[in-house]
Scaffold this motif. Structure first.
Motif: not given
Lengths: 159, 511
Positions: A92-93, A84-86, B220, A88-89, B224, A96, A121-123, A119
């Protein structure tokens, strides 16, 4: 899944993980809610089935499946659980949601730049410079392709 | 008119300048997204759907179909080189394809998959062209009970597709059915599961669900994370030459794979994914030395690839002649046809003959183009795998937003995509496969309507479902399938399905 690796005990509810319990309660929740929704509509008769019959029946089947999930063997015990990693979600949310809020007041080009930055910046491995370049590239590409080439009814800018 | 006259007419349509251009765009794009892991045909077709509103229906469907079968070709590239399947059907190709690449035979593996794909497709197209007219005349006898029974069989087949657990597969199908009920009941007009949103009274669109659950959810999960990238191997003409005996050993497996794929492709719910697994298992079972499988057996690559390409062609049989889509991508294509005012069903072959035969002819042309795109240009596609994921997914998110927004000019739809992205991410965490859900979602309104209509016609007599031979047979088949799975689940030793361990081997693919 290799069944021979499964401990006999894990076939029963003692071996359920926390994640299994979440699955079971969510499935049961959906099932019960939809049975309730079905009952609040008209169930009808066999000759003339009402609007509530299908929601009720599917809800009943889902609730039954929740029970089977509880007594059946759990694949969680043998299959790698996805981590579980928060990050990404959440990113991305956010991107959007930004699109939803900004597309009408700001227009396509600035919105896409912001969506890309949010989006990307998730990486964490991307440097700020490459993110900004990517945003510039994405917003000009989208504007050219969607507005000028394909002629979709979108405003490129707010003016 | 014979089939040859029809095909001749079809080539007349498909060889027009416009059709050729859209066919080329479709197959190129299909290969492109097939090669890239994590961006399947579903998401791409969903994104492109609004654009096809501006095309004529034949060009639109030729392009969308090209994306679909083109992606089945591209699929194998990432599977073989990186052990990363682009779509679920590619998972089987990893089993023997990646070991071949580790032995330095990636070139010949890619060559054989392309040949097998081409062979499988051509086989499937011939089956499609010869069976579709027969089935269409047969389908005229279909009443509501037959449609109900056929869709029931499709849903059960889809639930079984989840090989880990039948219960989880059924949960997925049932959740999809519930989502499909959202909206206004067609018989009574009462709103169901709308939660007070006026926008939901028309039901949820297929595109927001599909792009959310299949596209956004995966992004998602992967954004990352460090995603394996880059292959150092140079692929030239020389390395593409198949090794000694590769061709000879692949001929029969290709033939068997294509036959399995053609049959399973026509069953609603089965589709390319399940047929690759069965083709692989068959080859392993009849091989003289089954231990070679999983260590780089060329048959283990050729048979599944022939099979999934055959299945993706024959999948058009039920979609076009019955209006019952076999898999989610087909459902989007049905949607595209209906938007253009072409109702799928038995009459399609009569009312829109040029469209149908033009499409069939375009499959031949598209597959020839794919052969050219995939053999000499393979190096180009391999380069594509070197683009870092971090630069790709923000663009995909932007495209998804624009694509979904422009269908109805509605930000609500973008919100739905996000919600379904989160929902799909949760399903991923809870190991519930999304594909059966989507099929359930698509078939829900049709299955309910036909069930209720059957009972109205029979005045509440449930025997109506088993009285006619077609629907009785289909129901019996569904029951048998369910029974077989339950039995093999209770006595698990008998069913050992191939299972890749992708996570461990990824690290091996890096160096």
């Amino acid at each position: 899944m290799n069944f021979s690796d499964v401990d006999e005990k894990t076939r029963f509810y003692k071996g359920l993980s926390a994640r299994d319990w979440i699955t079971i309660s969510l499935v049961a929740g959906c099932g019960v809610y939809s049975m309730w929704e079905g009952l609040s509509l008209d169930l009808g008769s066999v000759r003339r089935i009402g609007a509530g019959a299908f929601p009720f029946a599917i809800g009943a089947l889902l609730s039954t499946m929740a029970i089977f999930l509880g007594i059946g063997r759990s694949p969680e015990s043998t299959v790698d659980q996805p981590k579980i990693s928060l990050r990404g979600p959440v990113h991305i949310s956010a991107a959007m949601i930004a699109f939803m809020i900004l597309i009408n007041p700001l227009g396509l080009a600035p919105t896409i730049a912001i969506v890309t930055i949010l989006s990307a910046s998730a990486d964490r491995s991307l440097k700020l410079r490459s993110v900004l370049l990517l945003a510039l590239f994405a917003s000009s590409l989208c504007t050219v392709v969607f507005v000028f080439l394909l002629g979709l009814p979108l405003q490129p800018f707010w003016w | 008119m014979t089939i040859f006259d029809n095909l001749l007419m079809g080539f007349g349509v498909a060889l027009s300048w416009e059709a050729l251009v859209y066919c080329f765009i479709g197959v190129t794009l299909g290969t492109f997204i097939g090669v890239l892991p994590g961006l399947g045909p579903m998401v791409t077709i969903g994104m492109l759907l609004p654009i096809t509103y501006y095309l004529d229906p034949t060009s639109a469907i030729i392009m969308l179909a090209g994306i679909y079968y083109g992606s089945q070709y591209g699929n194998s590239t990432a599977s073989i080189l990186l052990n990363l399947p682009g779509t679920s059907a590619g998972a089987v190709t990893c089993l023997d394809g990646h070991p071949l690449a580790l032995q330095g035979r990636a070139g010949s593996a890619l060559f054989m998959t392309t040949i097998a794909s081409f062979f499988g497709s051509c086989f499937g197209i011939i089956v499609l062209a010869s069976l579709a007219p027969l089935l269409a005349s047969f389908a005229l006898q279909f009443g509501p009970t037959e449609y109900f029974a056929l869709m029931l069989l499709g849903l059960i087949a889809a639930a079984i597709l989840v090989r880990d657990s039948l219960v989880r597969g059924l949960v997925s199908v049932l959740l999809g059915l519930l989502l499909g009920l959202v909206g206004t009941d067609i018989y009574s007009g009462s709103p169901r599961f709308t939660f007070g949103f006026l926008k939901l009274s028309d039901g949820i669109g297929l595109v927001p669900i599909a792009t959310g659950v299949f596209g956004v959810a995966l992004i998602m999960a992967n954004a990352g994370r460090h995603v394996v990238n880059g292959s150092t191997e140079k692929l030239g003409w020389r390395s593409m030459m198949p090794g000694p005996g590769d061709v000879r050993r692949s001929i029969l497996p290709m033939f068997r794979g294509a036959s399995i794929g053609s049959i399973l492709g026509m069953l609603p719910g089965a589709g390319p994914t399940i047929s690759t697994f069965i083709a692989y298992a068959t080859e392993k079972k009849i091989a003289r030395d089954p231990s070679r499988f999983g260590r780089g057996a060329i048959e283990g690559v050729a048979a599944p690839e022939a099979s999934n390409n055959a299945a993706s062609q024959t999948g058009f049989v039920p979609t076009l002649t019955l209006g019952v889509p076999g898999d989610p991508v087909m459902a989007v294509m049905l949607g595209a046809l209906m938007i253009h005012g072409v109702p799928p069903g038995p009459m399609l072959l009569v009312d829109h003959a040029p469209l149908f035969w033009g499409l069939v002819a375009s499959f031949f042309i598209g597959n020839l183009l794919l052969l050219i795109l995939n053999i000499p240009l393979i190096g180009l596609w391999v380069q594509l795998l070197k683009v870092p994921y971090g630069l790709l997914y923000p663009m995909i998110i932007s495209f998804v937003c624009i694509g979904v927004y422009s269908i109805n000019n509605s930000v609500f739809d973008v919100g739905l995509v996000m919600a379904f992205g989160l929902f799909g991410y949760m399903m991923l965490l809870l190991s519930i496969e999304p594909a059966p859900m989507l099929l359930g979602f698509i078939l829900a309104p049709m299955i309910e309507e036909n069930f209720r209509r059957s009972l109205i016609l029979s005045r509440g007599d449930f025997m109506t479902f088993v009285e006619t031979p077609i629907s009785g047979g289909l129901i019996a088949l569904s029951a048998l399938l369910l029974g077989w799975i339950i039995v093999s689940d209770l006595y698990p030793k008998k069913m050992q399905v191939p299972k890749e361990d992708a996570s461990e081997e990824n690290s091996g693919g890096q160096n």
